[in-house]
Scaffold this motif. Structure first.
Motif, PDB file in Angstrom:
ATOM      1  N   GLN A  30       0.907  -1.253  -0.023  1.00  0.00           N
ATOM      2  CA  GLN A  30      -0.163   0.212  -0.088  1.00  0.00           C
ATOM      3  C   GLN A  30       0.967   1.246   0.147  1.00  0.00           C
ATOM      4  OE1 GLN A  30      -2.644   0.210   3.509  1.00  0.00           O
ATOM      5  NE2 GLN A  30      -4.206   1.081   2.149  1.00  0.00           N
ATOM      6  N   SER A  31       1.946   1.162   0.898  1.00  0.00           N
ATOM      7  CA  SER A  31       2.623   2.445   0.948  1.00  0.00           C
ATOM      8  C   SER A  31       3.590   2.515  -0.513  1.00  0.00           C
ATOM      9  CB  SER A  31       3.758   2.302   2.225  1.00  0.00           C
ATOM     10  OG  SER A  31       4.845   1.297   1.958  1.00  0.00           O
ATOM     11  N   LEU A  32       3.883   1.625  -1.251  1.00  0.00           N
ATOM     12  CA  LEU A  32       4.567   1.657  -2.417  1.00  0.00           C
ATOM     13  C   LEU A  32       3.718   2.028  -3.618  1.00  0.00           C
ATOM     14  CD1 LEU A  32       6.556  -1.608  -2.383  1.00  0.00           C
ATOM     15  CD2 LEU A  32       7.476   0.497  -1.914  1.00  0.00           C
ATOM     16  N   GLY A  33       2.232   2.216  -3.264  1.00  0.00           N
ATOM     17  CA  GLY A  33       1.513   2.653  -4.231  1.00  0.00           C
ATOM     18  C   GLY A  33       0.623   1.864  -5.333  1.00  0.00           C
ATOM     19  N   PHE A  34       0.635   0.592  -4.502  1.00  0.00           N
ATOM     20  CA  PHE A  34      -0.232  -0.257  -5.383  1.00  0.00           C
ATOM     21  C   PHE A  34      -1.609   0.026  -5.629  1.00  0.00           C
ATOM     22  CE2 PHE A  34       3.491  -3.018  -5.161  1.00  0.00           C
ATOM     23  CZ  PHE A  34       3.496  -3.572  -6.120  1.00  0.00           C
ATOM     24  N   GLU A  35      -2.193  -0.331  -6.651  1.00  0.00           N
ATOM     25  CA  GLU A  35      -3.808  -0.030  -6.662  1.00  0.00           C
ATOM     26  C   GLU A  35      -4.532  -0.597  -5.819  1.00  0.00           C
ATOM     27  OE1 GLU A  35      -4.057  -0.202 -10.963  1.00  0.00           O
ATOM     28  OE2 GLU A  35      -3.383   1.977 -11.477  1.00  0.00           O
TER      29      GLU A  35
END
Length: 92
Positions: A30-35
């Motif tokens: 989530q913090s890495l920006g996955f959708e």
């Protein structure tokens, strides 16, 4: 300084350090920006693998229509299923 105060003060400073180290794979993704679609699939796949290994009551959690229509959900589900299998080898 009495021991109770020392304990409280040490928990205030040391506690947050342990909290940072306990992030889950989901939180990391989530913090890495996955959708959101991928994350939903990842959670469902991981739940399916861990619950299927522990009980036969909740078995799989999978949105079949989404698996067919949404590549991101499908990839997330498969990744979550595989990753949680690898981290729970003792169950298999």
């Amino acid at each position: 300084m009495n021991s109770a105060k020392w304990l409280v003060l040490s928990m205030m400073f040391v506690g947050p350090l342990f909290g940072c180290a306990s992030t889950t794979r989901f939180e990391t993704l989530q913090s890495l920006g996955f959708e959101r679609e991928y994350l939903d699939g990842y959670q469902d796949g991981c739940f399916s693998r861990t619950e299927g290994g522990n009980t036969h009551l909740n078995d799989y959690r999978q949105d079949y229509e989404r698996m067919l229509k949404d590549v991101r959900y499908n990839n997330g589900w498969n990744d979550g299923y595989r990753q949680c299998m690898a981290s729970n080898q003792r169950l298999y």
